[in-house]
Enzyme design. Sequence first.
Site, PDB file in Angstrom:
ATOM      1  N   MET A  67      -4.396  55.113  13.844  1.00 27.28           N
ATOM      2  CA  MET A  67      -3.870  54.851  15.187  1.00 27.28           C
ATOM      3  C   MET A  67      -4.660  55.675  16.196  1.00 27.28           C
ATOM      4  O   MET A  67      -4.190  55.912  17.314  1.00 27.28           O
ATOM      5  CB  MET A  67      -2.376  55.184  15.259  1.00 27.28           C
ATOM      6  N   ALA A  69      -6.516  59.107  17.884  1.00 20.51           N
ATOM      7  CA  ALA A  69      -6.195  60.542  18.017  1.00 20.51           C
ATOM      8  C   ALA A  69      -6.639  61.255  16.744  1.00 20.51           C
ATOM      9  O   ALA A  69      -5.857  61.947  16.082  1.00 20.51           O
ATOM     10  CB  ALA A  69      -4.709  60.759  18.311  1.00 20.51           C
ATOM     11  N   HIS A 115      -8.273  63.410  13.729  1.00 22.40           N
ATOM     12  CA  HIS A 115      -8.460  64.821  13.381  1.00 22.40           C
ATOM     13  C   HIS A 115      -9.168  64.875  12.040  1.00 22.40           C
ATOM     14  O   HIS A 115      -9.517  63.825  11.455  1.00 22.40           O
ATOM     15  CB  HIS A 115      -7.112  65.560  13.370  1.00 22.40           C
ATOM     16  N   GLU A 116      -9.329  66.087  11.533  1.00 22.24           N
ATOM     17  CA  GLU A 116     -10.080  66.287  10.297  1.00 22.24           C
ATOM     18  C   GLU A 116      -9.501  65.475   9.121  1.00 22.24           C
ATOM     19  O   GLU A 116     -10.248  65.051   8.236  1.00 22.24           O
ATOM     20  CB  GLU A 116     -10.080  67.797   9.992  1.00 22.24           C
ATOM     21  N   HIS A 151      -8.275  62.409   9.227  1.00 21.10           N
ATOM     22  CA  HIS A 151      -8.856  61.055   9.289  1.00 21.10           C
ATOM     23  C   HIS A 151     -10.322  61.080   8.863  1.00 21.10           C
ATOM     24  O   HIS A 151     -10.794  60.187   8.158  1.00 21.10           O
ATOM     25  CB  HIS A 151      -8.794  60.519  10.719  1.00 21.10           C
ATOM     26  N   GLN A 180       4.534  56.186   3.098  1.00 20.60           N
ATOM     27  CA  GLN A 180       3.763  55.056   3.627  1.00 20.60           C
ATOM     28  C   GLN A 180       2.812  54.499   2.558  1.00 20.60           C
ATOM     29  O   GLN A 180       2.704  53.285   2.369  1.00 20.60           O
ATOM     30  CB  GLN A 180       2.972  55.528   4.851  1.00 20.60           C
ATOM     31  N   VAL A 218      -5.012  67.218   4.512  1.00 20.07           N
ATOM     32  CA  VAL A 218      -5.868  68.281   5.052  1.00 20.07           C
ATOM     33  C   VAL A 218      -4.981  69.201   5.892  1.00 20.07           C
ATOM     34  O   VAL A 218      -4.152  68.726   6.678  1.00 20.07           O
ATOM     35  CB  VAL A 218      -7.011  67.687   5.909  1.00 20.07           C
ATOM     36  N   ARG A 264       0.369  64.338  15.869  1.00 13.63           N
ATOM     37  CA  ARG A 264       1.546  64.784  16.625  1.00 13.63           C
ATOM     38  C   ARG A 264       1.622  66.304  16.747  1.00 13.63           C
ATOM     39  O   ARG A 264       2.432  66.811  17.519  1.00 13.63           O
ATOM     40  CB  ARG A 264       2.824  64.227  16.002  1.00 13.63           C
TER      41      ARG A 264
HETATM   42  O1  PAF Z   1      -0.873  56.221   9.215  1.00 11.63           O
HETATM   43  C1  PAF Z   1      -1.129  55.631  10.284  1.00 11.63           C
HETATM   44  O2  PAF Z   1      -1.884  56.106  11.137  1.00 11.63           O
HETATM   45  C2  PAF Z   1      -0.480  54.283  10.549  1.00 11.63           C
HETATM   46  O3  PAF Z   1       0.814  54.227  10.058  1.00 11.63           O
HETATM   47  C3  PAF Z   1      -1.318  53.097  10.037  1.00 11.63           C
HETATM   48  C4  PAF Z   1      -1.454  53.130   8.525  1.00 11.63           C
HETATM   49  C5  PAF Z   1      -2.694  53.123  10.679  1.00 11.63           C
HETATM   50  C6  PAF Z   1      -0.635  51.780  10.406  1.00 11.63           C
HETATM   51  O4  PAF Z   1      -0.486  51.654  11.780  1.00 11.63           O
END
Ligand code: PAF
Length: 291
Positions: A29, A31, A33-34, A36, A152, A179, A190
């Site tokens: 989504m 924003a 950070h390390e 991702h 998730q 991480v 967040r």
């Molecule tokens: O983990 C997230 O950032 C979101 O839930 C995702 C998997 C990109 C779905 O919108």
Amino acid sequence: MQTVDQLDPLRRAVEGLRADGPVAIVPTMGALHEGHLTLVREARQRAAHVVASIFVNPRQFGVGEDLDAYPRPRERDLELLAGEGVSLVWAPTVEVMYPAGYATNVSVSGVSEELCGAARPGHFDGVATVVCKLFNQVRPDMAFFGEKDWQQLAVIRRMARDLDLVAPYADAIHGVATVREADGLAMSSRNGYLTADERARAEALPAAMHKAIAALEAGGDVGSVLDEVARELLAAGFVSVDYVELRDPDRLRPVVALGEHGARLFVAARIGRARLIDNMAVGGAKAVPSR
Ligand code: PAF
């Protein structure tokens, strides 16, 4: 690195990439950070090309949640992804993802319903729906998600198995270890909502979890240990605790006594404007997720 926001150019671009070998998707989504960037690095190890998606998905935010406030630092995100060697960014608008007349919902029962699913009704329907669409749009050979959002990951794997997805196959949905900041706090977009004082207090979350894990592994009573985590968080300045739970790592069923296979400790608690979640392995072979 190419950035596209319409489906036809996306499909043409992915077909071009596929000629070089397997394609991975890293859904985000933004924003970034390390955490991702670690997903992107893992994906690059295994695939010829990485497609990253950036889409703040309105369907996974409840009424009164932070959809409007969610950070959208687009230029910085694109620079970071380019720096990690991402080949293609898929950044659709809400109208492209959910055109007028859109009416379909993907709902995964069972594993979606407790923990964050109970605290955020409809959240995992939104996640499953958008991830199913992202998979169909990009048709990746593999996908990468952070273990910080363990539930998730469990929901997405269940969906892939149940819907017989082939792009990617359920076995090609990879979880990547959380991480953490130097003080142990799990990285999250967040965390940026925290004031300096709240950020300092937030380190109580991983600290309380580590203490609980030590107590559980030493044979402590599950209920008492979990209650103590909640007490410590409230004493540290968290305003409320959504849950502190010991669950099995796959189906997320409650664990009342630690067995030889181990379990996972899940916590969600609110401090300031932020709702922080974390999970850690307890006992066993450190409770790795099954595919
Ligand atoms: O983990 C997230 O950032 C979101 O839930 C995702 C998997 C990109 C779905 O919108």
